[in-house]
Enzyme design. Structure first.
Site, PDB file in Angstrom:
ATOM      1  CG  ASP A 166      -2.284   0.616   0.932  1.00  0.00           C
ATOM      2  OD1 ASP A 166      -2.326   1.860   0.834  1.00  0.00           O
ATOM      3  OD2 ASP A 166      -3.283  -0.108   0.826  1.00  0.00           O
ATOM      4  CG  HIS A 185      -5.481   3.678   0.894  1.00  0.00           C
ATOM      5  ND1 HIS A 185      -5.071   2.375   0.720  1.00  0.00           N
ATOM      6  CD2 HIS A 185      -6.757   3.748   0.430  1.00  0.00           C
ATOM      7  CE1 HIS A 185      -6.062   1.679   0.167  1.00  0.00           C
ATOM      8  NE2 HIS A 185      -7.094   2.485  -0.013  1.00  0.00           N
ATOM      9  CB  SER A 224      -9.404   0.285  -0.379  1.00  0.00           C
ATOM     10  OG  SER A 224      -8.861   0.428  -1.652  1.00  0.00           O
TER      11      SER A 224
END
Length: 324
Positions: A50, A84, A249
């Protein structure tokens, strides 16, 4: 090769304190029942590909076993240049019982942070490929190895070299869990495809909301394996903060954490290490239908069934029959 990007998602809210220790998604999939039986993913290593991770976040600092950067010249800098990756990591393995924090699905798992996306949320396919191969070959100081790869990223391109790296991972009994994508049109009869999620070898995860309705943005196709909570998901955020995000996600790390829990539970019952197809078979048993088509829900909504064993007879033989 072209670039790979974060699958579009929505930042709903950033807060200073979590306000609730166990987010609704963790409860929806019945993770607390697993904890009560002692299954918290202890020392199972999950590689998170990520944007990096806030390694100093109080809910995460004890969970991280190592990391590497595949986006720059400094391989040791795997801090989160975005947010994220920190959010995804928290859903997988945020430490339980931090009074001001959240909890992850597998709160005693270990996280290998592989930064493959920069602060703008994009990266190279070569970086993804290198990170997958690194995860497969990585060994910890005590001989630990990666059992799960979690990827909440994707794009429209079928990259053969990436596909081969994923095949190699699964052949080495590393389960690869990927987001389905957020290009859905709120119609489960139409197909939307993103890679690597659409590859047959991966576990492709769609998203539902708190009412167990399919999220309107969730991709649907004939390779969906299951769905998990992915709307207004509370998890960790850089700077000792928390945030609610929405997207497939966010559904993906629910499954990645659940796999860590199931690996411990099922391998204890079998008395040996399970193969990727065997782990997948057990994952499929830990689902429940929410009334959608196979294109919408795959095998159903993730739900950890921690009561009586769901089968009888020779489990070893049974687990080899389920294919992705």
């Amino acid at each position: 090769m072209s670039e790979v990007h974060l699958i579009p998602f929505k930042l709903e809210e950033v807060v200073q304190t979590a306000g609730e220790e166990i987010p609704y998604g963790i409860q929806m999939i019945n993770a607390p029942a697993a904890w009560e039986q002692g299954y918290k993913g202890k020392d199972v290593v999950v590689a998170v590909l990520d944007t990096g991770c806030d390694v100093n976040h109080p809910d995460l600092k004890d969970r991280i076993i190592g990391g590497r950067n595949f986006t720059s010249d400094d391989p040791e800098d795997y801090l989160d240049g975005h947010y994220h990756g920190t959010h995804v990591a928290g859903t997988i393995a945020a430490t339980l019982n931090n009074k001001l924090g959240v909890a992850g699905i597998a709160p005693e798992a270990k996280l290998l942070i592989l930064r493959v996306l920069g602060k703008n949320g994009s990266g190279s396919y070569q970086g993804i490929i290198d990170a997958i191969n690194y995860a497969v070959e990585w060994r910890g100081d005590n001989g630990e190895r990666v059992r799960v790869i979690s990827m909440s990223l994707g794009g429209p391109d079928d990259i053969p070299e990436m596909h081969e790296a994923i095949k190699n991972a699964t052949q080495n009994n590393v389960m690869v869990v990927c987001a389905a994508g957020n290009e859905g049109d709120d119609n489960e009869r139409t197909d939307e495809q993103a890679y690597p999620g659409y590859y047959k070898e991966v576990v492709q995860v769609g998203a539902v909301d708190e009412q167990k309705h399919l999220a309107e943005f969730s991709n649907t196709n004939d390779e969906i394996d299951l769905v998990a909570p992915g709307v207004n998901i509370l998890s960790t955020y850089p700077g000792e903060k928390y945030a609610k995000l929405s997207g497939t996600s966010m559904a993906t790390p629910h499954v990645s954490g659940a796999v860590a829990v199931l690996i411990l539970k099922e391998e204890a019952e079998f008395g040996r290490e399970l193969t990727d197809p065997e782990i997948y078979a057990q994952l499929c048993k830990n689902t429940q239908t929410i009334g959608l088509t196979k294109k919408g829900e795959g095998n159903g909504l993730l739900y950890l069934k921690m009561g009586e064993r769901t089968d009888s007879g020779n489990k070893t033989e049974e687990t080899t029959t389920v294919q992705k």
